[in-house]
Motif scaffolding. Structure first.
Motif, short mmCIF file in Angstrom:
data_model
loop_
_atom_site.label_atom_id
_atom_site.label_comp_id
_atom_site.label_asym_id
_atom_site.label_seq_id
_atom_site.Cartn_x
_atom_site.Cartn_y
_atom_site.Cartn_z
N THR A 67 1.00 -1.31 -0.05
CA THR A 67 0.02 -0.20 -0.23
C THR A 67 0.80 1.17 0.06
O THR A 67 0.64 2.24 -0.77
N ARG A 68 1.85 1.41 0.90
CA ARG A 68 2.69 2.52 0.94
C ARG A 68 3.24 2.59 -0.50
O ARG A 68 3.41 4.03 -1.02
N THR A 69 4.00 1.48 -1.05
CA THR A 69 4.74 1.77 -2.42
C THR A 69 3.71 2.03 -3.42
O THR A 69 4.17 2.89 -4.19
N THR A 70 2.71 1.52 -3.52
CA THR A 70 1.57 1.86 -4.36
C THR A 70 1.16 3.67 -4.45
O THR A 70 1.11 4.05 -5.27
N THR A 71 0.88 3.94 -3.10
CA THR A 71 0.40 5.21 -3.00
C THR A 71 1.88 6.17 -3.45
O THR A 71 1.35 6.96 -4.07
N ALA A 72 2.87 5.85 -3.03
CA ALA A 72 4.14 6.64 -3.65
C ALA A 72 3.95 6.58 -5.12
O ALA A 72 4.16 7.72 -5.77
N ASN A 73 4.06 5.31 -5.60
CA ASN A 73 4.02 5.41 -7.26
C ASN A 73 2.94 6.29 -7.81
O ASN A 73 3.15 6.94 -8.86
N ASN A 74 1.72 6.16 -7.34
CA ASN A 74 0.73 6.89 -7.91
C ASN A 74 0.73 8.42 -7.72
O ASN A 74 0.58 9.15 -8.44
N ALA A 75 1.48 8.65 -6.62
CA ALA A 75 1.83 10.20 -6.37
C ALA A 75 2.58 10.74 -7.06
O ALA A 75 2.86 12.00 -7.66
N TYR A 76 3.69 9.86 -7.66
CA TYR A 76 4.91 10.15 -8.57
C TYR A 76 4.64 10.72 -9.84
O TYR A 76 5.10 11.89 -10.12
N LYS A 77 3.77 10.10 -10.60
CA LYS A 77 3.53 10.54 -11.85
C LYS A 77 4.25 11.06 -12.75
O LYS A 77 4.20 11.96 -13.56
N GLY A 78 5.56 10.59 -12.81
CA GLY A 78 6.68 10.58 -13.62
C GLY A 78 7.38 12.07 -13.21
O GLY A 78 8.40 12.45 -14.21
N GLY A 79 7.18 12.58 -12.18
CA GLY A 79 7.97 13.76 -11.80
C GLY A 79 9.31 13.61 -11.09
O GLY A 79 9.81 12.09 -11.22
N ASN A 80 9.95 14.66 -10.50
CA ASN A 80 11.20 14.32 -9.43
C ASN A 80 10.61 13.95 -8.30
O ASN A 80 9.88 14.72 -7.61
N ALA A 81 11.27 12.59 -7.91
CA ALA A 81 10.50 12.31 -6.50
C ALA A 81 11.78 11.44 -6.00
O ALA A 81 12.60 10.95 -6.41
N VAL A 82 11.73 11.56 -4.53
CA VAL A 82 12.40 10.51 -3.76
C VAL A 82 11.53 9.96 -2.81
O VAL A 82 10.77 10.48 -1.97
N LYS A 136 23.31 0.25 -0.40
CA LYS A 136 22.94 -1.09 -0.81
C LYS A 136 21.66 -1.16 -1.78
O LYS A 136 21.22 -0.32 -1.58
N ALA A 137 21.40 -2.12 -2.43
CA ALA A 137 20.45 -2.26 -3.35
C ALA A 137 19.33 -3.33 -2.85
O ALA A 137 19.93 -4.35 -2.31
N GLY A 138 18.05 -3.05 -3.07
CA GLY A 138 17.11 -4.07 -2.65
C GLY A 138 15.87 -3.70 -3.34
O GLY A 138 15.53 -2.56 -3.54
N ASN A 139 15.17 -4.78 -3.53
CA ASN A 139 13.73 -4.75 -4.00
C ASN A 139 12.74 -5.06 -2.77
O ASN A 139 12.63 -6.54 -2.65
N PHE A 140 12.32 -4.25 -2.06
CA PHE A 140 11.40 -4.45 -0.99
C PHE A 140 9.95 -4.65 -1.09
O PHE A 140 9.27 -5.08 -0.11
N ALA A 141 9.45 -4.21 -2.33
CA ALA A 141 8.21 -4.38 -2.68
C ALA A 141 8.07 -4.63 -4.10
O ALA A 141 8.57 -4.36 -5.11
#
Length: 141
Positions: A67-82, A136-141
């Motif tokens: 849910t957290r990562t989906t919310t983040a991805n939906n808010a991002y919409k291709g702009g500059n995001a961290v 480090k690199a990781g794929n947590f979601a």
């Protein structure tokens, strides 16, 4: 220059089992949430920035990672995001000498992501004086 979106995640909710000190005196949310609020206040002072919280700020609900990562991805919409997810990790079942600061970047990182993560890591180590556990690199979601 386009607006920078900072997506803040304070990790686990207050009642999440296992997300606390060995003696139960401090839950991860009790540390992470004020840290996220401080970051939001600090960052919002900069022109061209926007902060979005991707977790339940009351801590009563442990917002699932998906849910957290989906919310983040939906808010991002291709702009500059961290996306910053704050965690106070523990090791084992009792007190020990594990310590340090580490910064993770998504496993499908690009050069810009790695650069941002490296700068964040350097600043965290300098500000806290804790051991540098690296980027480090990781794929947590």
């Amino acid at each position: 220059m386009s607006e920078l979106l900072l997506l803040l995640d304070a990790g686990h909710g207050i009642g999440t089992a296992g997300k606390r000190t060995p003696d139960g005196s401090l839950r991860e949310f009790n540390f992470n949430s004020p840290t996220a609020e401080y970051i939001a206040k600090f960052i919002s002072e900069y022109e061209g920035t926007k902060v979005t919280f991707v977790y339940d700020r009351t801590g009563k609900v442990d917002t699932p990672l998906k849910t957290r990562t989906t919310t983040a991805n939906n808010a991002y919409k291709g702009g500059n995001a961290v996306y910053v997810s704050i965690h106070a990790n523990a090791f084992g079942n009792g007190w020990n000498d594990a310590n340090g600061v580490e910064t993770f970047v998504y496993s499908l990182k690009n050069a810009k992501s790695k650069s941002v993560a490296t700068q964040v890591q350097k600043a965290l180590v300098k500000a806290t004086g804790l051991r540098d556990r690296g980027v480090k690199a990781g794929n947590f979601a």
